[in-house]
Design a protein around this motif. Structure first.
Motif: not given
Length: 471
Positions: A228-230, A290-295, A336-342
């Motif tokens: 987040s924020g990156l 500004d979220i980027e999650n990777y899985k 997988d790249t997502t923008a899921t809130k956490y």
């Protein structure tokens, strides 16, 4: 290249910053001690901290092997020392960083409105917190390679990282109920600047004899990294000015927000014995911008590439061979790249101490003890704990406090923690015409060889204080 990567892993995981402030805790002559125990004793009528100078804190410690263990000029082969360092460290050894900078702070008594025994404090500070556990299986894999470890399972859950940079706006309330009991509470608004965490990884990697090639590389992975924020900071279109502007906005409550609180108390058992305790940073931050999650999740088998290097020169070149490996890996692992809130939770910290005061001040006029219950000495035992992704970290401190004369106080500590069994620290607070200056450092015994030191800490700051008692 493999040794460079391994050396970076070992060296970085040898250093650790701790959030324990055993020298500041209970040092009530310093206003910032209320940040560690909002229910602590208050010794000033009002104060304000000098902006950006009222509290600066940095602390480094070492678990496992030190830099000196690897680079010492002792006649032992470097590869041998590197191997010893890898095998001597465990997956619970960690590399962590904690730094704090107080932007502004202040406090004042509410005696003119609500009563003589109430106190309000406030401020804004910036904090950086980072922890990465030593990935022992990956370090062994980097050191020995997989050819000598056919059939050995390397665990992916060794990868455990959490990092954040935040700003904290806070308001604290302290009340002395009576001569025996004081309590305090502090409310906090967190503003996220940058957050990166990957703490719930599972899986394994194993190499076995192959059928279509020499080896089969088998992966069973469940890896995830949340940020987040990156994303905006690493955007190619961002320049230095826009990055600084964005970071400043987030630091001033423009980032993802969260809430938290501190609580604390002091119980005076009698004139000389007292108990105090505090619970800090019980709170969370909700990440929505500004979220980027990777899985990466699933079972994968990589059989490698059969090299074709005929003498005629018409076959596959070495460059093409490695290019094919890279392409195969990219095709094999589906990212997988997502923008899921956490939501992230702050590392909760616990402090508690038992204290004994003694040695009343002698009145020079009558050569007798002062009638006021002002003791010149204090000693005690303090417990500290902080929640961490794998297990809590604990520390136990024995301390001695002394008022040398009006306006000058010192405190010395002996601390046992995961980094050292011989941590001796010293702190001093001095007042001169309303200006308070304090400086604190620990682990003096190991300063003779900093590269072999288990931990080194520094705190300092400037405040303007109006004291209640001009004794």
């Amino acid at each position: 290249m493999r040794y460079i990567a391994l050396l970076f892993i070992v060296a970085s995981c040898s250093f650790s910053f701790s959030q324990n402030k055993q020298l500041l805790y209970g040092f009530s002559d310093i206003p910032q001690s209320l940040m560690i125990n909002p229910g602590g004793e208050v010794k000033n009528d009002w104060y304000f901290g000098m902006p950006l100078l009222s509290h600066i804190h940095a602390n480094v410690g070492i678990t496992g092997s030190t830099v000196y263990d690897i680079f010492a000029n002792d006649g032992i082969d470097f590869n041998t020392k590197l191997q010893n360092a890898v095998y001597s460290m465990g997956s619970r050894d960690s590399f962590s960083v904690n730094q704090q900078l107080e932007i502004f702070s202040g406090g004042f008594s509410l005696k003119n409105t609500l009563g003589k025994k109430e106190y309000l404090s406030f401020g804004l500070y910036q904090e950086l917190d980072f922890i990465a556990y030593f990935p022992k299986d990956l370090a062994i894999l980097a050191l020995e390679g997989n050819q000598n470890n056919i059939g050995r399972s390397f665990r992916a859950n060794n990868v455990n990282v959490a990092a954040e940079a935040i700003s904290v706006l806070h308001v604290g309330y302290n009340k002395k109920v009576n001569d025996h009991f004081t309590f305090g509470v502090r409310g906090k608004i967190y503003s996220n600047i940058v957050n990166v965490n990957s703490t719930k990884n599972e899986g394994r990697f194993v190499t076995v004899r192959g059928q279509n090639n020499f080896y089969d590389h088998i992966f069973n992975l469940d890896l995830e990294a949340r940020t987040s924020g990156l994303a905006n900071l690493k955007d190619d279109d961002s320049d230095s000015n826009s990055v600084v502007k964005d970071l400043r906005k987030r630091a001033l409550l423009g980032g993802d927000l969260g809430l938290g609180f501190d609580i604390g108390l002091t119980h005076q058992l009698n004139k000389q014995w007292s108990l105090d305790a505090s619970l800090l940073d019980v709170g969370f931050i909700r990440h929505t911008k500004d979220i980027e999650n990777y899985k990466v999740e699933g079972d994968y088998v990589f059989e490698g590439i059969n090299p074709i290097f005929p003498d005629t020169g018409n076959g596959q070149t070495a460059e093409e061979y490695w290019s094919d490996i890279e392409t195969n890996f990219e095709d094999l692992f589906k990212l997988d790249t997502t923008a899921t809130k956490y939501t992230t939770w702050r590392p909760v910290k616990l402090n508690a101490s038992l204290n004994y005061a003694f040695g009343k001040k002698i009145d020079d006029i009558c050569n007798c003890e002062n009638e006021e219950d002002i003791y010149q000495n204090k000693t005690g035992l303090q417990l500290y704990a902080i929640s961490r992704p794998r297990q809590p970290q604990l520390a136990l401190t024995l301390y001695y406090y002394r008022r040398l004369f009006n306006g000058l106080q010192v405190k010395t500590t002996y601390t046992i923690d995961p980094y050292s069994m011989t941590n001796i620290g010293l702190g001093m607070s001095a007042n001169l015409k309303g200006v308070n200056f304090y400086v604190m450092a620990d682990n003096f015994l190991e300063l003779r060889n900093v590269y072999n030191a288990q931990s080194v800490s520094l705190q300092l700051g400037f405040n303007y204080i109006f004291n209640k008692n001009e004794d």
